[in-house]
Design a protein around this motif. Structure first.
Motif, PDB file in Angstrom:
ATOM      1  N   LYS A 164       0.939  -1.208   0.020  1.00 23.89           N
ATOM      2  CA  LYS A 164       0.092   0.066   0.191  1.00 23.89           C
ATOM      3  C   LYS A 164       0.920   1.293   0.071  1.00 23.89           C
ATOM      4  CE  LYS A 164      -4.020   2.152   2.062  1.00 23.89           C
ATOM      5  NZ  LYS A 164      -4.857   2.118   3.224  1.00 23.89           N
ATOM      6  N   VAL A 165       0.768   2.159  -1.205  1.00 21.62           N
ATOM      7  CA  VAL A 165       1.639   3.264  -0.898  1.00 21.62           C
ATOM      8  C   VAL A 165       0.812   4.421  -0.658  1.00 21.62           C
ATOM      9  CG1 VAL A 165       3.115   2.390  -2.963  1.00 21.62           C
ATOM     10  CG2 VAL A 165       1.047   3.522  -3.590  1.00 21.62           C
ATOM     11  N   TYR A 166       1.252   5.384  -0.170  1.00 21.82           N
ATOM     12  CA  TYR A 166       0.786   6.677   0.085  1.00 21.82           C
ATOM     13  C   TYR A 166       0.105   7.436  -1.224  1.00 21.82           C
ATOM     14  CZ  TYR A 166       2.764   6.146   4.983  1.00 21.82           C
ATOM     15  OH  TYR A 166       3.103   5.718   6.059  1.00 21.82           O
ATOM     16  N   ASP A 172       2.116   7.958  -8.336  1.00 22.36           N
ATOM     17  CA  ASP A 172       2.739   7.883  -9.577  1.00 22.36           C
ATOM     18  C   ASP A 172       4.174   7.770  -9.357  1.00 22.36           C
ATOM     19  OD1 ASP A 172       0.296   8.184 -10.531  1.00 22.36           O
ATOM     20  OD2 ASP A 172       0.577  10.611 -10.729  1.00 22.36           O
ATOM     21  N   GLU A 173       4.991   8.353  -8.502  1.00 22.65           N
ATOM     22  CA  GLU A 173       6.552   8.403  -8.573  1.00 22.65           C
ATOM     23  C   GLU A 173       6.807   6.840  -8.071  1.00 22.65           C
ATOM     24  OE1 GLU A 173      10.236  10.397  -5.975  1.00 22.65           O
ATOM     25  OE2 GLU A 173       8.248  10.855  -5.359  1.00 22.65           O
ATOM     26  N   LEU A 221       8.811   1.287  -9.625  1.00 18.28           N
ATOM     27  CA  LEU A 221       8.720  -0.063  -9.625  1.00 18.28           C
ATOM     28  C   LEU A 221       8.789  -0.583 -11.033  1.00 18.28           C
ATOM     29  CD1 LEU A 221       7.693  -2.768  -8.284  1.00 18.28           C
ATOM     30  CD2 LEU A 221       5.435  -1.648  -8.539  1.00 18.28           C
ATOM     31  N   ASN A 222       8.185   0.308 -11.811  1.00 12.72           N
ATOM     32  CA  ASN A 222       8.170  -0.360 -13.148  1.00 12.72           C
ATOM     33  C   ASN A 222       9.696  -0.441 -13.831  1.00 12.72           C
ATOM     34  OD1 ASN A 222       5.683  -0.880 -13.550  1.00 12.72           O
ATOM     35  ND2 ASN A 222       4.972   1.160 -14.243  1.00 12.72           N
ATOM     36  N   GLU A 223      10.618   0.521 -13.608  1.00 15.64           N
ATOM     37  CA  GLU A 223      11.974   0.599 -13.971  1.00 15.64           C
ATOM     38  C   GLU A 223      12.664  -0.633 -13.252  1.00 15.64           C
ATOM     39  OE1 GLU A 223      15.105   3.548 -12.455  1.00 15.64           O
ATOM     40  OE2 GLU A 223      13.912   4.443 -13.869  1.00 15.64           O
ATOM     41  N   GLU A 224      12.438  -1.103 -11.880  1.00 13.73           N
ATOM     42  CA  GLU A 224      13.326  -1.883 -11.310  1.00 13.73           C
ATOM     43  C   GLU A 224      12.627  -3.422 -12.012  1.00 13.73           C
ATOM     44  OE1 GLU A 224      14.233  -5.163  -9.002  1.00 13.73           O
ATOM     45  OE2 GLU A 224      12.133  -4.429  -8.953  1.00 13.73           O
TER      46      GLU A 224
END
Length: 142
Positions: A43-45, A50-51, A56-59
């Protein structure tokens, strides 16, 4: 003059056949029973969503491209609650997973996203259908 062309064609044919066999063997080295399969519930704040997704997609992309033991890192989010991220992670074996944790791209991801994550739960899973597992990603086209 024809002899060099024939030799070249023969060499290329042998190379292609041997490369095909090596690629096939690399894929067969993964045993379903040894795979590490995990669901990550994150769960992200909301103000970092978006950041976080960009990092995450890059990793995930780096992990798939650079690490032969990473079979899948598939990020997704809940439609009704886009701050609820899920990852399906599949590694060839424990060694591949441990190696993944030591990569520069994973360490960078952890450092950059530490303050963006509200909760994180890692759930270890086991495959129910071992026979289908090798076929799962073969149906997706680029």
């Amino acid at each position: 003059m024809k002899l060099p062309k024939v030799v070249l064609i023969l060499f290329l044919a042998i190379f292609c056949i041997s490369s095909y066999g090596q690629e096939k063997n690399e894929n067969q080295d993964v045993e379903v029973d040894e795979m590490i399969i995990r669901m990550a519930k994150i769960k992200v704040y909301a103000n970092h969503r978006d950041e976080y997704i960009a990092i995450l997609n890059e990793e995930a992309e780096a992990s798939i491209k650079l690490e032969p033991g990473v079979i899948c890192i598939y990020p997704m989010y809940q439609k009704e609650n886009p701050n609820e991220i899920r990852l399906l992670e599949i590694y060839a074996n424990k060694k591949a997973y441990q190696s993944h944790l030591e990569t520069p791209h994973f360490k960078s991801y952890k450092e950059k996203t530490r303050s963006m994550i509200e909760t994180l739960e890692l759930i270890d899973m086991k495959a129910l259908d071992k026979e289908t597992m090798p076929l799962i990603f073969n149906k997706i086209k680029d």
